[in-house]
Design a protein around this motif. Structure first.
Motif, short mmCIF file in Angstrom:
data_model
loop_
_atom_site.label_atom_id
_atom_site.label_comp_id
_atom_site.label_asym_id
_atom_site.label_seq_id
_atom_site.Cartn_x
_atom_site.Cartn_y
_atom_site.Cartn_z
N ALA A 79 89.47 62.33 79.13
CA ALA A 79 90.42 63.14 80.34
C ALA A 79 90.87 62.25 81.33
O ALA A 79 91.93 62.48 81.75
CB ALA A 79 89.46 64.15 80.79
N GLU A 80 90.07 61.27 81.79
CA GLU A 80 90.57 60.58 82.84
C GLU A 80 91.82 59.74 82.48
O GLU A 80 92.78 59.82 83.50
CB GLU A 80 89.35 59.48 83.36
CG GLU A 80 89.74 58.60 84.60
CD GLU A 80 88.91 57.70 84.95
OE1 GLU A 80 89.24 56.95 86.17
OE2 GLU A 80 87.77 57.58 84.41
N ILE A 81 91.62 59.17 81.35
CA ILE A 81 93.02 58.30 80.85
C ILE A 81 94.38 59.26 80.59
O ILE A 81 95.30 58.94 80.74
CB ILE A 81 92.57 57.69 79.70
CG1 ILE A 81 91.42 56.57 79.92
CG2 ILE A 81 93.86 56.73 79.25
CD1 ILE A 81 91.47 55.77 81.07
N PHE A 82 93.83 60.47 79.99
CA PHE A 82 94.78 61.30 79.93
C PHE A 82 95.62 61.74 81.23
O PHE A 82 96.84 61.92 81.01
CB PHE A 82 94.20 62.68 79.10
CG PHE A 82 95.07 63.80 78.85
CD1 PHE A 82 95.62 64.10 77.66
CD2 PHE A 82 95.19 64.85 79.82
CE1 PHE A 82 96.59 65.09 77.29
CE2 PHE A 82 95.95 65.99 79.57
CZ PHE A 82 96.47 66.21 78.21
N ALA A 83 94.91 62.28 82.02
CA ALA A 83 95.43 62.33 83.10
C ALA A 83 96.13 61.29 84.00
O ALA A 83 97.31 61.63 84.42
CB ALA A 83 94.33 62.85 84.13
N SER A 84 95.61 60.11 84.03
CA SER A 84 96.18 58.95 84.40
C SER A 84 97.58 58.69 83.90
O SER A 84 98.62 58.35 84.59
CB SER A 84 95.31 57.85 84.26
OG SER A 84 94.19 58.10 85.23
N GLY A 85 97.61 58.71 82.65
CA GLY A 85 98.81 58.48 82.00
C GLY A 85 99.96 59.34 82.30
O GLY A 85 101.09 59.01 82.56
N ALA A 86 99.61 60.61 82.15
CA ALA A 86 100.53 61.71 82.58
C ALA A 86 101.04 61.68 83.83
O ALA A 86 102.40 61.73 84.15
CB ALA A 86 99.84 63.09 82.25
N VAL A 87 100.00 61.48 84.84
CA VAL A 87 100.46 61.55 86.40
C VAL A 87 101.43 60.08 86.54
O VAL A 87 102.34 60.22 87.50
CB VAL A 87 99.21 61.29 87.33
CG1 VAL A 87 99.51 61.13 88.66
CG2 VAL A 87 98.51 62.89 86.96
N LYS A 88 100.98 59.09 86.11
CA LYS A 88 101.77 57.76 86.02
C LYS A 88 103.29 58.05 85.81
O LYS A 88 104.13 57.63 86.36
CB LYS A 88 101.26 56.85 85.02
CG LYS A 88 101.92 55.40 84.95
CD LYS A 88 101.63 54.80 83.90
CE LYS A 88 102.23 53.09 83.64
NZ LYS A 88 102.40 52.43 84.97
#
Length: 385
Positions: A79-88
């Protein structure tokens, strides 16, 4: 232009998604809604039952102005990487004003407070978490317990969409940009509820009951017309995951996000069992079934932690899947203000950095695998709706 961003999977696009899009537009007061959507594989390790351009078209028909693709390196990650990539990627668009997301409870202040507590985990938090895990409690419950002990609202982390919402908020805070948060209360069934409801069933329930006549009331007509019995394709996908698992060493499995602490050896021990038994036998209080399936999916697609970390620290790209005809010029012009290249034709890929080229190759490979499994030879180009 004020843009409201939404991070999504839409597997498939249903009535609840249509509601969130409309609420996001109304409550944000934005000029355009831009979704960033997983391609053909999801964060829980599932294969999508509808091709990515078609799902993007459904989203535009349901209220979005544009749908761009979340690279598969991020879409099949924790979840953290999913969110970080999308927000990036979303936050690279200068005109992004608001990030909206579905949630079970909570308001903007709740999510900000939780994110601020969890962005830099205190020693107390780590101690509470470790002690609870040592007692044999699940990671999810241990995390919520530790969060509550340092002053957080545990119920905020008790539901999957809320948990993702906190990760989105943490990612937004890390950007240092003034992006508003807009939690939108979900309607109907919970995220994991497998029961078909009257009008607002979860995507999980819809996927599990594709041949049920009740599905017709839970999705817009344009989605319903593109659904079909996915049983054979699902079985083929599971066979592919098993086959690649059998060809992967335990050492190589540890290259995948989340495959550690002996889980790699457990999976290799179970590799000859039927797929569903592999998942159930590997699932424990520490390792959720979603994590097991995600690891097997990432292994199948050659998605590795080291590559993902590199992509998170590199310039990437914006890859539109579908756009509304009436707002196409304005939205694409807004996207073009990002420092990342907007991929509207093949020649645009010449502008990509070395890391972005590698990231895009992973997207293309994942798309090819989806086509091989489904025998659907879709046209890989932007849909104008």
């Amino acid at each position: 232009m004020k843009i409201c961003g939404i991070i999504c999977e839409f597997n498939p696009f249903h009535n609840g998604h249509e509601y969130i899009l409309k609420e996001a537009r109304k409550l944000s007061g934005c000029d355009a809604v831009v979704c960033i959507m997983s391609g053909n594989f999801t964060q829980r390790g599932d294969i999508c039952i509808v091709e990515k351009h078609t799902r993007a078209k459904h989203a535009v028909l349901g209220g979005a102005d544009c749908v761009i693709e979340l690279p598969v390196a991020f879409s099949v990650s924790p979840a953290e990487i999913f969110a970080s990539g999308a927000v990036k990627i979303l936050s690279s668009i200068p005109e992004l004003d608001t990030l909206a997301f579905g949630c079970e409870s909570g308001n903007e202040r709740d999510f900000l407070s939780a994110a601020e507590l969890l962005t830099n985990e205190s020693e107390d938090f780590k101690t509470y978490l470790r002690n609870k895990l040592d007692e044999g409690e699940s990671y999810i419950k241990s995390y919520a317990f530790a969060f509550e002990k340092i002053g957080g609202k545990a119920e905020l982390l008790s539901k999957p969409n809320n948990t993702l919402g906190v990760e989105y908020t943490k990612a937004v805070l890390r950007t240092g940009k003034s992006i508003k948060l807009l939690p939108v209360k979900r309607l109907g069934a919970d995220y994991n509820d497998g029961t078909v409801k009257q009008n607002f069933s979860s995507a999980s329930a819809i996927r599990m009951n594709l041949t049920s006549p009740l599905i017709k009331d839970n999705v817009p007509p344009f989605t319903y017309n593109d659904l079909y019995d996915f049983t054979a394709e699902q079985a083929k996908y599971e066979d592919c995951l098993k086959l690649i698992l059998s060809r992967t060493s335990a050492e190589d499995l540890t290259k995948v996000y989340g495959c550690n602490d002996g889980l790699e050896n457990t999976l290799k021990t179970l590799q000859t069992l039927p797929f569903k038994e592999i998942v159930s036998e590997a699932t424990s209080k520490r390792f959720t079934s979603s994590r097991i399936k995600r690891i097997l999916c990432a292994n199948f697609l050659n998605l590795y932690q080291a590559d993902c970390k590199k992509f998170l620290s590199s310039d990437l790209y914006i890859s539109p899947l579908a756009v509304k005809r009436e707002s196409a010029d304005k939205v694409l012009s807004a996207l073009a203000k990002s420092p990342y290249p907007v991929l509207t034709c093949g020649s645009d890929e010449r502008k990509l950095s070395e890391a972005a080229v590698q990231c895009k190759k992973q997207d293309d490979f994942a798309y090819l695998q989806w086509q091989q499994i489904t025998n659907i030879n879709a046209v890989n180009k932007i849909v104008i709706v």
